[in-house]
Design a protein around this motif. Structure first.
Motif, mmCIF file in Angstrom:
data_model
loop_
_atom_site.group_PDB
_atom_site.id
_atom_site.type_symbol
_atom_site.label_atom_id
_atom_site.label_comp_id
_atom_site.label_asym_id
_atom_site.label_seq_id
_atom_site.Cartn_x
_atom_site.Cartn_y
_atom_site.Cartn_z
ATOM 1 N N VAL A 137 -19.812 -39.729 25.598
ATOM 2 C CA VAL A 137 -20.915 -38.858 25.181
ATOM 3 C C VAL A 137 -20.277 -37.622 24.569
ATOM 4 O O VAL A 137 -19.358 -37.038 25.146
ATOM 5 N N SER A 138 -20.746 -37.222 23.396
ATOM 6 C CA SER A 138 -20.118 -36.098 22.700
ATOM 7 C C SER A 138 -21.166 -35.152 22.136
ATOM 8 O O SER A 138 -22.267 -35.579 21.747
ATOM 9 N N ARG A 153 -12.738 -47.601 20.576
ATOM 10 C CA ARG A 153 -13.664 -48.397 19.763
ATOM 11 C C ARG A 153 -14.992 -48.646 20.461
ATOM 12 O O ARG A 153 -15.850 -49.344 19.940
ATOM 13 N N GLY A 154 -15.159 -48.101 21.670
ATOM 14 C CA GLY A 154 -16.329 -48.418 22.483
ATOM 15 C C GLY A 154 -17.572 -47.638 22.095
ATOM 16 O O GLY A 154 -17.611 -46.922 21.089
ATOM 17 N N PRO A 155 -18.634 -47.757 22.916
ATOM 18 C CA PRO A 155 -19.919 -47.106 22.610
ATOM 19 C C PRO A 155 -19.853 -45.585 22.702
ATOM 20 O O PRO A 155 -19.184 -45.034 23.585
ATOM 21 N N VAL A 156 -20.552 -44.925 21.782
ATOM 22 C CA VAL A 156 -20.581 -43.460 21.719
ATOM 23 C C VAL A 156 -22.017 -43.018 21.503
ATOM 24 O O VAL A 156 -22.763 -43.615 20.721
ATOM 25 N N LEU A 157 -22.422 -41.967 22.201
ATOM 26 C CA LEU A 157 -23.725 -41.340 21.991
ATOM 27 C C LEU A 157 -23.510 -39.855 21.726
ATOM 28 O O LEU A 157 -22.750 -39.193 22.448
ATOM 29 N N PHE A 158 -24.181 -39.328 20.709
ATOM 30 C CA PHE A 158 -24.106 -37.903 20.426
ATOM 31 C C PHE A 158 -25.303 -37.194 21.051
ATOM 32 O O PHE A 158 -26.455 -37.609 20.887
ATOM 33 N N ASP A 165 -14.184 -35.596 15.061
ATOM 34 C CA ASP A 165 -13.329 -36.126 16.122
ATOM 35 C C ASP A 165 -13.505 -37.627 16.277
ATOM 36 O O ASP A 165 -12.524 -38.359 16.461
ATOM 37 N N LEU A 166 -14.746 -38.102 16.211
ATOM 38 C CA LEU A 166 -14.961 -39.538 16.377
ATOM 39 C C LEU A 166 -14.310 -40.319 15.247
ATOM 40 O O LEU A 166 -13.747 -41.404 15.470
ATOM 41 N N ALA A 167 -14.389 -39.797 14.024
ATOM 42 C CA ALA A 167 -13.707 -40.461 12.908
ATOM 43 C C ALA A 167 -12.206 -40.568 13.186
ATOM 44 O O ALA A 167 -11.573 -41.586 12.876
ATOM 45 N N ARG A 187 -24.312 -43.032 12.101
ATOM 46 C CA ARG A 187 -24.503 -44.486 11.989
ATOM 47 C C ARG A 187 -23.272 -45.153 11.400
ATOM 48 O O ARG A 187 -22.853 -46.237 11.847
ATOM 49 N N ASP A 188 -22.676 -44.522 10.393
ATOM 50 C CA ASP A 188 -21.477 -45.099 9.769
ATOM 51 C C ASP A 188 -20.322 -45.208 10.765
ATOM 52 O O ASP A 188 -19.465 -46.091 10.632
ATOM 53 N N LEU A 189 -20.297 -44.316 11.735
ATOM 54 C CA LEU A 189 -19.230 -44.325 12.744
ATOM 55 C C LEU A 189 -19.554 -45.267 13.904
ATOM 56 O O LEU A 189 -18.849 -45.283 14.911
ATOM 57 N N ASP A 190 -20.622 -46.050 13.758
ATOM 58 C CA ASP A 190 -21.035 -47.008 14.785
ATOM 59 C C ASP A 190 -21.299 -46.301 16.108
ATOM 60 O O ASP A 190 -20.879 -46.742 17.181
ATOM 61 N N ALA A 191 -22.020 -45.181 16.029
ATOM 62 C CA ALA A 191 -22.401 -44.420 17.215
ATOM 63 C C ALA A 191 -23.918 -44.388 17.313
ATOM 64 O O ALA A 191 -24.627 -44.772 16.373
#
Length: 568
Positions: free
Chosen positions: A492-493, A518-523, A506-508, A538-542
């Motif tokens: 979570v960020s 490479r796992g799940p991320v929520l902003f 940072d996620l990039a 969305r492009d960062l698969d978050a």
């Protein structure tokens, strides 16, 4: 202390079970759910899940919903507690609970219907003696179940028996449209062993899936997902979700109380316990923030104070306000409390406050001097890193927690209090954080990146209370240090740090070369982002961004339910 002043323990009775005042404000929700169920009468059978974590008021809502529903024409109810229903199988217990709602004439009609099934004639003949006797309905139902359970072929026909019983019951009418409705409340399902959860699901889907029945389940659905996956032999987590979707058609998630609701809730609990005069607005805010607005956890904290006072009346001389603050330290800062009461420790309250002042002076560009460096055997020009190496590891994290610092500053005569506590530690003992409030997230590892730790502290505390292992990092460097030690199951960020969208940057980096994560991320953010940032997320698969704290908790629970984690 004046003799007329009394402190009393708060019980855990749900609304409608001796607690008449609607402190959880569930009446309006119960009214809305009642309208939904009654309006959907023609769609029955269906199942509604009331979803919430431990202590968030599921049973209170169910009790109020039962009261509201039963005031409607031709609506009846059955209550089944899956956790406390005794040693019988949940399948047997639930079906018997429903059958006992009918009168003997309804059961007799069902038995006549059974007699038309050739292979059940022997069973019916045996039952006829019981039905004709003077035994009560409970004995009839017990006998009926016993004989059916002995005959596998007969048991396969139990759904037909139940359908006939419901048909006879519904034919009595009473509703404006001629249809009756039976609402079956199943409470505490998420507290049950996995096998019992499957038995209840089996009863609902295979035996009681008949017209005129609505099931209302009180559960933590993330716990149910795990139970289904463990007990039903379902290998893929997604399959467990699909299994439950066949059982539950609609879910209502109880949200955490709003700040205003939580304030009224705390005020009500303090009034009931007789402790109102001991908690100022700052302390009430701390309780609300650090408890995750969990009603049961708030009650337990107040009850801890009541217990400590009754066991040791000398707190009246030491200061009841200070006892309140020590209770808060024990519940919300247990690591610091354990250090505090260690007889080998010094006055850690004064030491921490001196450290906090030293740290603040350095950060403002001043020259920090004082007795703390000398007491730790350091030279006068020593820096912050040298000092922190000689202090408890918890200090740097606690130093940015404004609530913690304010709590310590409000304690009068800290040296005397610490001396007293080391001779008289609190009697109440809290279980480890990973065991408190159940272990729904036990072993699930979360990395939370935010440059304002005090802002997210209540959410972090809540996840930890459910067994999650939460690392908090203030920036990219801190997150990379966590990745070096272990790989979290979820991240979570925040999005914004100062004027920058550092979260996506940072996620990039984490997703890029080297693939740290490479796992799940929520902003999670406090202000709505622009369209460009949303597209980048969305492009960062978050997932996200979201401004809803409850949505963060639900997301972590969902990811945990879909992730196999070995506890420990």
């Amino acid at each position: 202390m004046s003799p007329e002043r009394r402190f009393v323990v708060l019980n855990d009775a749900p609304l409608g079970d001796g607690a008449d005042e609607d402190l959880l404000e569930v009446t309006a929700v119960a009214r809305g759910l009642t309208d939904l169920i009654v309006a959907s009468r023609d769609s029955a059978p269906f199942t509604l899940a009331v979803d919430a974590a431990w202590g968030m008021g599921k049973s209170s809502l169910l009790h109020r919903l039962e009261t509201t529903l039963c005031a409607e024409p031709a609506v009846s109810s059955v209550w089944f507690n899956a956790w406390t229903s005794g040693g019988a199988s949940a399948l047997e217990g639930l079906i018997k609970s429903v059958l006992l709602r009918f009168d003997r004439n309804v059961i007799r009609r069902a038995l006549r219907s059974m007699s038309r099934r050739a292979h059940l004639i022997g069973v019916v003949r045996g039952l006829g003696l019981v039905v004709a006797s003077f035994f009560g309905l409970g004995r009839v139902v017990d006998e009926m179940w016993q004989r059916m359970s002995l005959d596998a072929q007969a048991r396969n026909q139990i759904k037909g028996v139940l359908r006939d019983a419901f048909g006879a019951w519904m034919a009595k009418g009473g509703a404006p449209d001629g249809r009756r409705l039976l609402v079956v409340f199943v409470d505490d399902l998420d507290r049950c062993a996995s096998e019992r959860v499957i038995e209840v699901c089996e009863a609902i889907k295979l035996y009681l899936d008949v017209p005129g029945v609505v099931f209302v389940l009180a559960c933590d659905q993330s716990a149910l997902w795990r139970s289904v996956q463990e007990s039903a032999g379902i290998g893929e987590p997604a399959a467990a979700v699909e299994y439950l979707e066949k059982i539950v058609q609609i879910s209502y998630r109880i949200p955490a109380p709003s700040p205003e609701q939580a304030t009224r809730l705390v005020d009500g609990y303090l009034y009931r316990s007789g402790t109102s005069g001991l908690f100022d607005e700052a302390l009430k805010y701390l309780i609300i923030a650090r408890s995750g607005r969990n009603p049961r956890r708030i009650k337990r904290l107040i009850n801890s104070f009541v217990l400590e006072y009754h066991l040791n009346r000398s707190w009246a001389e030491i200061g009841l306000e200070n006892l309140v603050k020590v209770i808060l330290l024990q519940h919300f800062y247990p690591d610091f409390y354990r250090l505090l009461v260690n007889p080998r420790s010094t006055d850690l309250i004064s030491e921490f406050l001196e450290y906090h002042e030293f740290r603040a002076t350095l950060r403002q560009g001043g020259n920090a001097v004082g007795g703390l460096l000398e007491s730790k055997g350091l030279h006068p020009g020593a820096g912050l890193a040298e000092l922190e190496a000689e202090l408890p590891a918890e200090y740097p994290v606690l130093a940015v927690d404004r609530d913690f610092v304010a709590l310590l500053r409000s304690i009068g005569e800290p040296g005397d209090l610490v001396n007293y506590l080391q001779r008289n530690p609190l009697s109440t003992v809290l279980p480890p954080a990973e065991l408190r409030q159940g272990s729904a997230l036990r072993g699930f590892r979360v990395l939370w990146i935010d440059d304002n730790p005090s802002h997210i502290a209540p959410l972090v505390e809540y996840l930890q209370s459910r067994g999650a292992l939460v690392d908090v990092a203030a920036d990219r460097a801190g997150a990379l240090a966590v990745f070096e030690r272990s790989t979290p199951h979820a991240v979570v960020s925040d999005l914004h740090r100062g004027a920058d969208d550092a979260g996506t940057t940072d996620l990039a980096h984490f997703r890029g070369e080297g693939a740290h994560y490479r796992g799940p991320v929520l902003f999670f953010t406090s202000r709505e982002p622009g369209a460009a940032v949303q597209s980048l997320v969305r492009d960062l698969d978050a997932e996200g961004p979201t401004t809803d704290a409850d949505a963060v908790i639900r997301w972590v629970e969902r990811i945990a339910a879909l992730t196999r984690v070995r506890p420990g």
